[in-house]
Write a protein that holds these residues in place. Structure first.
Motif, PDB file in Angstrom:
ATOM      1  N   LYS A  82       6.781   2.969   9.195  1.00  0.00           N
ATOM      2  CA  LYS A  82       6.127   4.137   9.440  1.00  0.00           C
ATOM      3  C   LYS A  82       4.632   3.939  10.098  1.00  0.00           C
ATOM      4  O   LYS A  82       4.567   3.123  10.947  1.00  0.00           O
ATOM      5  CB  LYS A  82       6.234   5.009   8.212  1.00  0.00           C
ATOM      6  N   TRP A  83       3.708   4.066   9.091  1.00  0.00           N
ATOM      7  CA  TRP A  83       2.464   3.916   9.591  1.00  0.00           C
ATOM      8  C   TRP A  83       1.531   2.991   8.937  1.00  0.00           C
ATOM      9  O   TRP A  83       0.530   2.812   8.990  1.00  0.00           O
ATOM     10  CB  TRP A  83       1.409   5.350   9.657  1.00  0.00           C
ATOM     11  N   ALA A  84       2.193   1.915   8.256  1.00  0.00           N
ATOM     12  CA  ALA A  84       1.432   0.855   7.387  1.00  0.00           C
ATOM     13  C   ALA A  84       0.556   0.119   8.386  1.00  0.00           C
ATOM     14  O   ALA A  84      -0.751  -0.154   7.662  1.00  0.00           O
ATOM     15  CB  ALA A  84       2.602  -0.238   7.028  1.00  0.00           C
ATOM     16  N   ASP A  85       0.723  -0.050   9.440  1.00  0.00           N
ATOM     17  CA  ASP A  85      -0.097  -0.651  10.362  1.00  0.00           C
ATOM     18  C   ASP A  85      -1.247   0.223  10.774  1.00  0.00           C
ATOM     19  O   ASP A  85      -2.534  -0.655  11.080  1.00  0.00           O
ATOM     20  CB  ASP A  85       0.500  -1.003  11.917  1.00  0.00           C
ATOM     21  N   MET A  86      -1.478   1.229  10.367  1.00  0.00           N
ATOM     22  CA  MET A  86      -2.603   2.087  10.633  1.00  0.00           C
ATOM     23  C   MET A  86      -3.543   2.464   9.389  1.00  0.00           C
ATOM     24  O   MET A  86      -4.605   3.082   9.635  1.00  0.00           O
ATOM     25  CB  MET A  86      -2.276   3.587  11.395  1.00  0.00           C
ATOM     26  N   VAL A  87      -3.128   1.986   8.304  1.00  0.00           N
ATOM     27  CA  VAL A  87      -3.988   2.237   7.171  1.00  0.00           C
ATOM     28  C   VAL A  87      -4.735   1.025   7.004  1.00  0.00           C
ATOM     29  O   VAL A  87      -4.538   0.045   7.156  1.00  0.00           O
ATOM     30  CB  VAL A  87      -2.896   2.439   5.712  1.00  0.00           C
ATOM     31  N   PRO A  88      -6.163   1.542   6.675  1.00  0.00           N
ATOM     32  CA  PRO A  88      -7.297   0.468   6.869  1.00  0.00           C
ATOM     33  C   PRO A  88      -6.830  -0.352   5.269  1.00  0.00           C
ATOM     34  O   PRO A  88      -6.519  -0.109   4.549  1.00  0.00           O
ATOM     35  CB  PRO A  88      -8.567   1.431   6.232  1.00  0.00           C
ATOM     36  N   LYS A  89      -7.620  -1.626   5.780  1.00  0.00           N
ATOM     37  CA  LYS A  89      -7.253  -2.738   4.656  1.00  0.00           C
ATOM     38  C   LYS A  89      -7.826  -2.369   3.230  1.00  0.00           C
ATOM     39  O   LYS A  89      -9.152  -1.831   3.487  1.00  0.00           O
ATOM     40  CB  LYS A  89      -7.629  -4.176   5.167  1.00  0.00           C
ATOM     41  N   GLY A  90      -7.067  -2.415   2.202  1.00  0.00           N
ATOM     42  CA  GLY A  90      -7.867  -2.205   0.974  1.00  0.00           C
ATOM     43  C   GLY A  90      -7.348  -0.800   0.422  1.00  0.00           C
ATOM     44  O   GLY A  90      -7.889  -0.417  -0.611  1.00  0.00           O
ATOM     45  N   THR A  91      -7.004   0.020   1.376  1.00  0.00           N
ATOM     46  CA  THR A  91      -6.724   1.471   0.866  1.00  0.00           C
ATOM     47  C   THR A  91      -5.601   1.434  -0.315  1.00  0.00           C
ATOM     48  O   THR A  91      -4.569   0.881   0.098  1.00  0.00           O
ATOM     49  CB  THR A  91      -6.040   2.351   2.048  1.00  0.00           C
ATOM     50  N   PRO A  92      -6.036   2.162  -1.141  1.00  0.00           N
ATOM     51  CA  PRO A  92      -4.912   2.300  -2.240  1.00  0.00           C
ATOM     52  C   PRO A  92      -3.737   2.910  -1.734  1.00  0.00           C
ATOM     53  O   PRO A  92      -3.883   4.064  -1.233  1.00  0.00           O
ATOM     54  CB  PRO A  92      -5.616   2.901  -3.596  1.00  0.00           C
ATOM     55  N   ILE A  93      -2.548   2.924  -2.293  1.00  0.00           N
ATOM     56  CA  ILE A  93      -1.355   3.464  -2.170  1.00  0.00           C
ATOM     57  C   ILE A  93      -0.563   3.713  -3.633  1.00  0.00           C
ATOM     58  O   ILE A  93      -0.099   2.771  -4.317  1.00  0.00           O
ATOM     59  CB  ILE A  93      -0.292   2.842  -1.428  1.00  0.00           C
ATOM     60  N   PRO A  94      -0.658   5.241  -3.874  1.00  0.00           N
ATOM     61  CA  PRO A  94      -0.980   6.382  -3.095  1.00  0.00           C
ATOM     62  C   PRO A  94      -2.477   6.587  -2.879  1.00  0.00           C
ATOM     63  O   PRO A  94      -3.419   5.875  -3.526  1.00  0.00           O
ATOM     64  CB  PRO A  94      -0.559   7.660  -3.991  1.00  0.00           C
ATOM     65  N   THR A  95      -2.956   7.188  -1.878  1.00  0.00           N
ATOM     66  CA  THR A  95      -4.442   7.219  -1.602  1.00  0.00           C
ATOM     67  C   THR A  95      -5.140   8.394  -2.393  1.00  0.00           C
ATOM     68  O   THR A  95      -4.580   9.493  -2.277  1.00  0.00           O
ATOM     69  CB  THR A  95      -4.578   7.290  -0.186  1.00  0.00           C
ATOM     70  N   PRO A  96      -6.249   8.379  -2.955  1.00  0.00           N
ATOM     71  CA  PRO A  96      -6.826   9.393  -3.907  1.00  0.00           C
ATOM     72  C   PRO A  96      -7.451  10.515  -2.601  1.00  0.00           C
ATOM     73  O   PRO A  96      -7.503  10.129  -1.433  1.00  0.00           O
ATOM     74  CB  PRO A  96      -7.897   8.660  -4.533  1.00  0.00           C
TER      75      PRO A  96
END
Length: 449
Positions: free
Chosen positions: A361-375
């Motif tokens: 999906k969009w894993a390549d678009m998530v900024p590095k270090g962003t927690p998953i799930p994202t607050p």
């Protein structure tokens, strides 16, 4: 630089010639329409073949014929009868499959219409239609053979209704719209009386203005043709069952689909394709002459929207996101009878994930270090020293990519790419970056030769 440009043009021309030759090896430049009925209940899916017809010209893609941009909830595959070679595949979703998640589907069997346009083959072909359940498992299957020489394939040569182009992305030297390199979108009039046809054409131009006012459609405007089809209704307005109003309208659209007041939809797909007989189209918008809120969008089937509600513009773009781009709803309310997105299955919609296969999906678009799930991000209150309005704050949240829990009608277990998006609320102006990329990709798929 000039030499590089000449090489690029040469490569493009060779690719165009090669794709055209590949198409012409197997298909005629005409359209084969196939009509089906889908029936069953919450657990069963059945597919029945009705009839076939033929019309002049093929408006769909002529390249990447055996590839798919999205899985959808169903597929129609065309294979050479003699060799079994796959020639063409098209994916879709249906109102029938949506209905299977309703409580009604647990206690009654129902039937729904659907139709597909495919390129007319030069030789006998095998047609395979499949429907999948919410776990992406095939539950409905029909196979049959089509012989292009069959005398019972009805020939349709001329459009049945008046129509005019309200936008042409590209034209040929003779001034006619280029239906082979553009996506052809047809707008059907629903609930417009004879005296309201000029209003319909004006409203159709408003559809074009609204759609292409939003990115990424603004930048891709030259890749679309839009034709308005003036189908008249005996009386003005649509059917609204919850207030006891029923109208005889061309497309059979009505409010209260699945007993939801605002769900404006039709199951009369055969009628819709009859209205478009002889007109080149790939996507359909049914424009309903109404000021009451409502709409709907089903992937590679149709978009339904009203003409005069104050939220006309955002609702149109949202529903077209479903029907054209295969985008899923990003809102949630947890009152569905059955989950359409079980935890063990990755959704096919490009803007939803259960994290089963998030890398696709969009894993390549998530900024590095962003927690998953994202607050949930804190909205910006000021920009350049000025206090932001609530709408401006929402639009900023639209562009911050993460993995936010809640989507696909479920607050838990399904994740969306942004806190806010055009696919979540009407108050934001834009698609999030993930939805925008998905719309660009699917447009490239259909228009790149």
């Amino acid at each position: 630089m000039k030499r590089l440009l000449m090489i690029m043009v040469s490569v493009w021309c060779v690719a165009m010639i090669a794709s055209a030759q590949a198409f012409e090896n197997d298909f005629q430049d005409s359209t084969l329409r196939l009509d089906y009925v889908l029936a069953g209940n919450a657990k069963q899916q059945h597919i029945y073949y009705c009839k076939a017809s033929k019309s002049a010209r093929w408006a769909g893609r002529k390249a990447r014929l055996a590839e798919i941009p999205l899985r959808g909830n169903g597929q129609i595959m065309i294979s050479d009868h003699e060799t079994g070679r796959l020639l063409y595949v098209h994916t879709f979703s249906t109102l029938f499959q949506e209905w299977q998640a309703e409580e009604e589907a647990t206690r009654v069997d129902r039937a729904f219409q659907t139709s597909f346009n495919v390129p007319m083959p030069k030789r006998p072909v095998d047609v395979k239609v499949t429907l999948t359940d919410f776990h992406a498992q095939v539950k409905g299957l029909l196979q049959h053979t089509i012989d292009p020489a069959d005398i019972l394939i009805r020939r349709i040569d001329e459009p049945q209704e008046a129509f005019r182009y309200v936008w042409t992305g590209k034209t040929l030297p003779n001034g006619q719209p280029d239906i082979t390199s553009c996506i052809d979108l047809a707008i059907i009039a629903e609930g417009y009386s004879h005296d309201e046809m000029e209003k319909f054409y004006t409203d159709s131009r408003r559809v074009v203005d609204a759609l292409f006012a939003h990115e990424p459609f603004t930048s891709m405007k030259s890749r679309f043709n839009v034709v308005a089809v003036a189908t008249e209704s005996p009386k003005s307005g649509p059917s609204i069952p919850h207030v006891g109003v029923w109208r005889q309208t061309p497309a059979g659209v009505h409010y209260d689909t699945f007993y939801s007041n605002r769900y404006l939809m039709t199951s009369e797909m055969h009628r819709i394709y009859d209205l478009l007989s002889g007109i080149p189209f790939e996507h359909i918008i049914v424009l309903v002459n109404s000021s009451t809120y409502g709409g709907g969008g089903i992937y590679n089937q149709l978009t339904v929207t009203t003409s005069d509600h104050p939220t006309f513009r955002p609702v149109l773009v949202h529903e077209f996101g479903h029907a054209y781009g295969g985008l899923g709803d990003e809102y949630f309310y947890d009152d569905g009878y059955e989950s359409m997105y079980p935890a063990d299955t990755e959704p096919w919609e490009p803007n939803l994930t259960t994290l089963v296969d998030f890398q696709s999906k969009w894993a390549d678009m998530v900024p590095k270090g962003t927690p998953i799930p994202t607050p949930r991000p804190k909205p910006s209150e000021k920009k350049r020293g000025k206090k932001l309005t609530e709408r401006e704050q929402l639009n900023i949240l639209t562009q911050q990519v993460g993995v936010f829990e809640g989507g696909g009608y479920q607050s838990k277990g399904v994740f969306r790419p942004a806190q806010e998006c055009r696919m979540k609320v009407n108050e934001v102006e834009n698609f999030c970056p993930v939805c925008s990329r998905a719309l660009v990709r699917i447009t490239d798929f259909y228009t790149s030769q």
